[in-house]
Scaffold this active site. Structure first.
Site, PDB file in Angstrom:
ATOM      1  N   ASP A 224      37.905  36.726  50.144  1.00  0.00           N
ATOM      2  CA  ASP A 224      38.595  35.463  49.879  1.00  0.00           C
ATOM      3  C   ASP A 224      39.306  34.933  51.135  1.00  0.00           C
ATOM      4  O   ASP A 224      39.824  33.823  51.130  1.00  0.00           O
ATOM      5  CB  ASP A 224      39.637  35.649  48.765  1.00  0.00           C
ATOM      6  CG  ASP A 224      39.040  35.369  47.381  1.00  0.00           C
ATOM      7  OD1 ASP A 224      38.169  34.482  47.284  1.00  0.00           O
ATOM      8  OD2 ASP A 224      39.451  36.041  46.413  1.00  0.00           O
TER       9      ASP A 224
ATOM     10  N   LYS B  37      30.999  34.221  38.839  1.00  0.00           N
ATOM     11  CA  LYS B  37      30.828  34.808  40.174  1.00  0.00           C
ATOM     12  C   LYS B  37      29.878  35.998  40.099  1.00  0.00           C
ATOM     13  O   LYS B  37      29.043  36.201  40.976  1.00  0.00           O
ATOM     14  CB  LYS B  37      32.190  35.240  40.744  1.00  0.00           C
ATOM     15  CG  LYS B  37      33.074  34.052  41.156  1.00  0.00           C
ATOM     16  CD  LYS B  37      34.499  34.487  41.468  1.00  0.00           C
ATOM     17  CE  LYS B  37      35.408  33.282  41.727  1.00  0.00           C
ATOM     18  NZ  LYS B  37      36.829  33.639  41.883  1.00  0.00           N
TER      19      LYS B  37
ATOM     20  N   GLN C 244      41.072  38.459  41.220  1.00  0.00           N
ATOM     21  CA  GLN C 244      41.147  37.118  40.622  1.00  0.00           C
ATOM     22  C   GLN C 244      42.614  36.728  40.383  1.00  0.00           C
ATOM     23  O   GLN C 244      43.383  37.485  39.787  1.00  0.00           O
ATOM     24  CB  GLN C 244      40.360  37.107  39.294  1.00  0.00           C
ATOM     25  CG  GLN C 244      40.293  35.757  38.628  1.00  0.00           C
ATOM     26  CD  GLN C 244      39.533  34.702  39.451  1.00  0.00           C
ATOM     27  OE1 GLN C 244      38.485  34.968  40.017  1.00  0.00           O
ATOM     28  NE2 GLN C 244      40.087  33.499  39.531  1.00  0.00           N
TER      29      GLN C 244
END
Ligand code: NDP
Length: 291
Positions: free
Chosen positions: A121, A54, A98
């Site tokens: 997200d 990412k 994460q």
């Protein structure tokens, strides 16, 4: 019949280039470089790889990224403090925590603590609520990636029966929410299946569009798929021999379906591209609100 292979890798590359151009234009307009903070707790090897990829994508698109690495034994209070500091930092536009987190930390508490305007997200309840109402601030990365694959491959979803395997908050549930909305790559009639669904093959065989997100290697076999269906495989499973496979038996299903995504090279790269899009959206929203 041998299915069209939907090239997620290639489509994602085009999208990343498109985002790179939008990031340059944003920088020219505002003098601001979008900035993503990634938080990684512990040493899970898969999570480390995901975060590294990412960050690499961010760099290539002109987005700044900062990695905050915490040890496996980090107490929840310390992680909450870090998220609060990132929420308050005017130079941080997006925050990515994460998953999974170590067992002493409650994931929901952490995800709820991320500022909704930095929640790239789209996990915060405020952002989920906006998606439910069809007026999203951020679209969830994996379902958005799947939707974009459908658009780029010219798949007609209006009126189609979409069957989704899996009801997780990250994939299955938001995927259903996107597909029932009005609009492009949507307007579908949606069925969600899970581990308690009775006679699953009878349901999946009704699908014009089958989306598998259960985390079981090669679970979807050829006899579970209606001839001509479009199959999107979200699953990422590492086999004992090291191979990476999806939730779909690719070789068998490609003989039945009209189009199918491979693993790797299907949904995975699209998820990463959509994170870049959300980071730019977050930076844009924050620059508008401070203008
Ligand atoms: P979860 O484990 O959170 O959810 C799995 C879902 O599948 C659950 O709803 C579960 O049902 C359902 N399920 C499990 N077994 C069966 C079964 N035998 N029959 C029917 N339903 C079943 O997984 P995620 O949604 O987080 O991830 C799913 C897969 O997608 C994983 O392989 C993951 O690695 C991958 N993934 C890939 C991404 C990408 O970018 N390509 C991004 C995110 C995930 P129940 O709720 O009843 O337990």
């Amino acid at each position: 019949m041998s299915a069209q292979i939907i090239d997620g890798k290639g489509i994602a590359r085009t999208i990343r280039e498109e985002i790179g151009r939008d990031v340059s234009a944003f920088l020219e307009d505002t003098g601001t470089t979008p900035h993503l903070a990634a938080v990684l707790v512990g040493d899970d090897p898969a999570s480390s790889v995901y975060v590294r990829n990412k960050q690499r994508d961010c760099e290539a698109a002109g987005i700044r990224s900062t990695l905050h690495r915490l040890s496996e034994s980090t107490p929840q209070a310390e992680l909450l403090e870090l998220v609060a500091a990132l929420n308050a930092d005017r130079e941080t536009h997006g925050i990515l925590v994460q998953l999974p987190l170590p067992s002493q930390i409650d994931e929901t508490t952490i995800l709820d603590s991320v500022s909704p305007i930095k929640d790239v997200d789209a996990f915060h309840p405020e952002n989920v609520g906006l998606i439910v109402q069809g007026r999203p601030r951020f679209l969830p990365c994996t379902p958005h990636g799947c939707q974009r694959l459908l658009i780029e491959s010219g798949v007609e979803t209006a009126g189609a029966h979409a069957v989704i395997l899996g009801r997780s908050e990250i994939v299955g549930k938001p995927m259903a929410l996107l597909l029932i909305q009005k609009g492009q790559a949507a307007n579908a009639t949606v069925t969600i299946c899970h581990s308690r669904t009775k006679d699953l093959p009878a349901v999946t065989r009704q699908a014009d569009l089958l989306i598998a997100a259960i985390g079981k290697p090669e679970f979807v076999t050829g006899d579970m798929v209606k001839p001509g269906a479009v199959v999107i495989d979200v699953g990422i499973n590492r086999l004992d021999d090291g191979r990476l496979v999806g939730d779909v038996d690719f070789e068998a299903v490609r003989e039945v379906a009209s189009a199918i995504t491979p693993v790797p090279g299907g949904v995975g790269p699209m998820t990463r591209a959509m994170l870049l899009r959300n980071t730019l959206t977050a930076a844009t929203l924050q620059s508008e609100s401070s203008a």
